[in-house]
Design a protein around this motif. Structure first.
Motif, short mmCIF file in Angstrom:
data_model
loop_
_atom_site.label_atom_id
_atom_site.label_comp_id
_atom_site.label_asym_id
_atom_site.label_seq_id
_atom_site.Cartn_x
_atom_site.Cartn_y
_atom_site.Cartn_z
N ASP A 42 0.82 -1.21 0.00
CA ASP A 42 0.00 0.00 0.00
C ASP A 42 0.85 1.27 0.00
OD1 ASP A 42 -2.36 1.43 -0.06
OD2 ASP A 42 -2.53 1.50 2.14
N GLY A 43 1.81 1.32 -0.92
CA GLY A 43 2.62 2.51 -1.07
C GLY A 43 3.87 2.53 -0.23
N LYS A 44 3.97 1.66 0.77
CA LYS A 44 5.17 1.59 1.61
C LYS A 44 6.19 0.68 0.94
CE LYS A 44 2.47 2.15 5.86
NZ LYS A 44 2.06 1.50 7.13
N SER A 45 7.37 0.55 1.56
CA SER A 45 8.41 -0.31 1.02
C SER A 45 9.05 -1.10 2.15
CB SER A 45 9.48 0.52 0.30
OG SER A 45 10.53 -0.31 -0.15
N PRO A 46 9.37 -2.38 1.94
CA PRO A 46 9.98 -3.19 2.98
C PRO A 46 11.31 -2.64 3.50
CG PRO A 46 9.22 -4.57 1.18
CD PRO A 46 9.09 -3.16 0.72
N ASP A 47 12.04 -1.91 2.66
CA ASP A 47 13.33 -1.39 3.12
C ASP A 47 13.17 -0.18 4.06
OD1 ASP A 47 12.46 0.38 1.23
OD2 ASP A 47 14.27 0.32 -0.01
N GLU A 48 11.91 0.22 4.33
CA GLU A 48 11.67 1.28 5.31
C GLU A 48 11.56 0.74 6.73
OE1 GLU A 48 8.17 3.37 4.07
OE2 GLU A 48 9.04 4.02 2.15
N PHE A 49 11.54 -0.60 6.86
CA PHE A 49 11.48 -1.19 8.19
C PHE A 49 12.78 -0.93 8.95
CE2 PHE A 49 8.56 -4.33 5.97
CZ PHE A 49 7.40 -3.73 6.46
N ASP A 50 12.68 -0.86 10.28
CA ASP A 50 13.90 -0.65 11.07
C ASP A 50 14.75 -1.92 11.06
OD1 ASP A 50 13.15 -2.41 13.45
OD2 ASP A 50 11.45 -1.02 13.43
N ASP A 51 16.03 -1.77 11.51
CA ASP A 51 16.99 -2.87 11.46
C ASP A 51 16.53 -4.08 12.27
OD1 ASP A 51 18.62 -1.41 9.83
OD2 ASP A 51 19.90 -0.66 11.44
N GLU A 52 15.91 -3.81 13.40
CA GLU A 52 15.45 -4.91 14.27
C GLU A 52 14.41 -5.76 13.56
OE1 GLU A 52 12.55 -4.49 17.69
OE2 GLU A 52 14.41 -4.73 18.82
N LEU B 184 9.23 -12.72 19.98
CA LEU B 184 9.21 -12.94 18.53
C LEU B 184 7.77 -12.93 18.01
CD1 LEU B 184 10.53 -13.61 15.84
CD2 LEU B 184 10.54 -16.03 16.51
N VAL B 185 6.87 -13.58 18.73
CA VAL B 185 5.46 -13.61 18.33
C VAL B 185 4.89 -12.20 18.30
CG1 VAL B 185 3.14 -14.36 19.00
CG2 VAL B 185 5.05 -15.97 19.14
N TYR B 186 5.28 -11.39 19.29
CA TYR B 186 4.82 -9.99 19.35
C TYR B 186 5.30 -9.22 18.11
CZ TYR B 186 4.85 -5.04 20.63
OH TYR B 186 4.71 -3.68 20.60
N ARG B 187 6.57 -9.42 17.74
CA ARG B 187 7.12 -8.73 16.56
C ARG B 187 6.40 -9.16 15.28
NH1 ARG B 187 13.72 -9.07 17.43
NH2 ARG B 187 13.83 -7.88 19.40
N LEU B 188 6.10 -10.45 15.18
CA LEU B 188 5.40 -10.96 13.99
C LEU B 188 3.97 -10.43 13.92
CD1 LEU B 188 6.67 -14.68 13.97
CD2 LEU B 188 7.41 -12.81 12.48
N ASP B 189 3.33 -10.33 15.10
CA ASP B 189 1.97 -9.75 15.14
C ASP B 189 1.99 -8.29 14.72
OD1 ASP B 189 0.84 -12.11 15.94
OD2 ASP B 189 0.88 -11.63 18.10
N LYS B 190 2.98 -7.58 15.20
CA LYS B 190 3.13 -6.15 14.87
C LYS B 190 3.35 -5.97 13.36
CE LYS B 190 5.98 -2.13 16.03
NZ LYS B 190 7.19 -1.67 16.75
N LEU B 191 4.15 -6.85 12.78
CA LEU B 191 4.42 -6.79 11.34
C LEU B 191 3.15 -7.10 10.56
CD1 LEU B 191 6.71 -6.46 9.21
CD2 LEU B 191 7.00 -8.94 9.30
N GLN B 192 2.36 -8.03 11.06
CA GLN B 192 1.11 -8.40 10.39
C GLN B 192 0.14 -7.23 10.37
OE1 GLN B 192 -0.96 -11.66 12.21
NE2 GLN B 192 -2.57 -11.74 10.63
N LYS B 193 0.08 -6.48 11.48
CA LYS B 193 -0.82 -5.33 11.55
C LYS B 193 -0.44 -4.23 10.56
CE LYS B 193 -2.20 -5.96 16.40
NZ LYS B 193 -2.08 -5.42 17.78
N SER B 194 0.89 -4.05 10.36
CA SER B 194 1.35 -2.96 9.49
C SER B 194 1.32 -3.34 8.01
CB SER B 194 2.76 -2.52 9.87
OG SER B 194 3.68 -3.58 9.67
N THR B 195 1.42 -4.64 7.71
CA THR B 195 1.50 -5.05 6.30
C THR B 195 0.31 -5.90 5.84
OG1 THR B 195 2.75 -7.07 6.81
CG2 THR B 195 4.02 -5.07 6.42
N GLY B 196 -0.37 -6.50 6.80
CA GLY B 196 -1.45 -7.41 6.43
C GLY B 196 -0.97 -8.80 6.08
#
Length: 360
Positions: free
Chosen positions: A281-291, A320-332
């Motif tokens: 949706d207009g964003k780019s994966p390389d905009e994610f932080d290093d973590e 790790l589950v928390y990070r994956l959930d967070k990623l799911q919310k931002s990218t779907g």
């Protein structure tokens, strides 16, 4: 033409054996190589000899000989000494230089043929006819390696590669541009993909050590006929480019192991932009932080295994589950779901490809 250095080495070797001084001149009378100083022979004298019908002649104490290449006069050989063997030694020297001309011409013809073969500049009938004339086998398994050097026209690297393949008379080493050395190597029966990889690694190690040159090596697939060599070359070239994008940490890349990167490399950039826009949706994966990027890459490395990924990242499984959930919310996209993971992986590779193409 034979290099002056080779001519000098040849006549010096003959002098050491026969104790007779020799000199090689071009048809304009210019001295190219000599075992004595000024021969005190004018260029006019040499030119007059070239115009005469004689193949050999004694002039001012020197024995003159003509050296031909297919009836074309190329050199004049001068011989001088105190023994009666001057004529015989001079004749042998002239014959030796003539043999060198034939060898160099054949090498040049083969090199020229291989270059045109790689670049697809020959008709099929020309390939067969010229290969037969140059005594190059048509039906032999071959593979093409492309060696990219850091410096343009790296002569040391080229000579090092040639020394590596000394004795393999059916292999060809050439160059079609200023940065790449190309090896067309015959594949022996029983050689495997691992053997091809080892050969490439030997090239890298040897060039790093002896030529002090940082190189990347890529190779295509094995082909069965001479006419298919250009295909292996194109594959090696593609592997070199794809390797820079997706396997930047590797010095050796095989076309057969490029995987999905080979497909992405052939996509048009507008289509890639459209794909990224639809997925993110207009964003780019390389905009994610290093973590986040580290977490994603490690998760893929461990085949979507949550326990192993958390262990290698030194974090709790719930973190790790928390990070994956967070990623799911931002990218779907939920990376724990195989289909979403594939989509995300391809998207990351597409972004890498786009960034590389924009910079180059």
């Amino acid at each position: 033409m034979i290099s002056n250095q080779i001519l000098q080495s040849t006549i010096e070797g003959l002098k050491n054996i026969a104790r007779i001084d020799l000199c090689v001149c071009d048809t304009d009378g210019n001295m190219l190589a000599s075992t004595f100083g000024d021969p005190e022979i004018t260029t006019e004298t040499i030119v007059n000899f070239t115009l005469s019908p004689a193949d050999s002649q004694v002039v001012a104490g020197f024995q003159f000989f003509k050296v031909f290449d297919e009836h074309q006069l190329e050199y004049v050989m001068l011989a001088k000494g105190g023994s009666d063997d001057v004529y015989m030694v001079g004749k042998i020297a002239a014959f030796q230089v003539q043999n060198l001309l034939v060898a160099y011409k054949e090498r040049f013809d083969k090199d020229n043929f291989v270059k045109n073969l790689l670049l697809d500049n020959l008709l099929l009938v020309d390939i067969y006819n010229r290969a037969k004339k140059l005594h190059i086998e048509i039906s032999a398994k071959r593979v093409v390696y492309v060696i990219e050097t850091k410096n343009e026209k790296d002569v040391n690297a080229l000579e090092t590669v040639r020394s590596l393949f000394t004795g393999r008379v059916k292999d060809f080493i050439t160059a079609v541009d200023e940065k790449n050395i190309i090896v067309v190597r015959e594949v022996k029966p029983g050689e495997t993909q691992d053997d091809l990889e080892k050969t490439a690694q030997v090239m890298v190690d040897m060039l790093n050590t002896e030529a002090m040159s940082q190189v990347h090596v890529a190779y295509g697939t094995v082909v069965n006929e001479l006419k298919e060599v250009s295909r292996s070359y194109k594959e090696a070239k593609m592997a070199l480019d794809v390797g820079k994008i997706f396997f930047s940490n590797k010095n050796v890349v095989a076309y057969a192991k490029l995987g999905i990167g080979r497909l992405i490399y052939q996509l048009p950039i507008p289509l890639c932009r459209m794909f990224i826009k639809e997925i993110f949706d207009g964003k780019s994966p390389d905009e994610f932080d290093d973590e986040t990027l580290t977490t994603i890459n490690k998760f893929f490395e461990n085949s979507l295994n949550v326990s192993e990924t958390s262990r290698q990242l030194y974090i709790h499984r719930n973190t790790l589950v928390y990070r994956l959930d967070k990623l799911q919310k931002s990218t779907g996209l939920d990376l724990r779901v195989f289909e979403d993971a594939i989509t995300f992986k391809i998207a990351l590779m597409v972004v890498k490809y786009m960034n590389y193409m924009e910079k180059n």
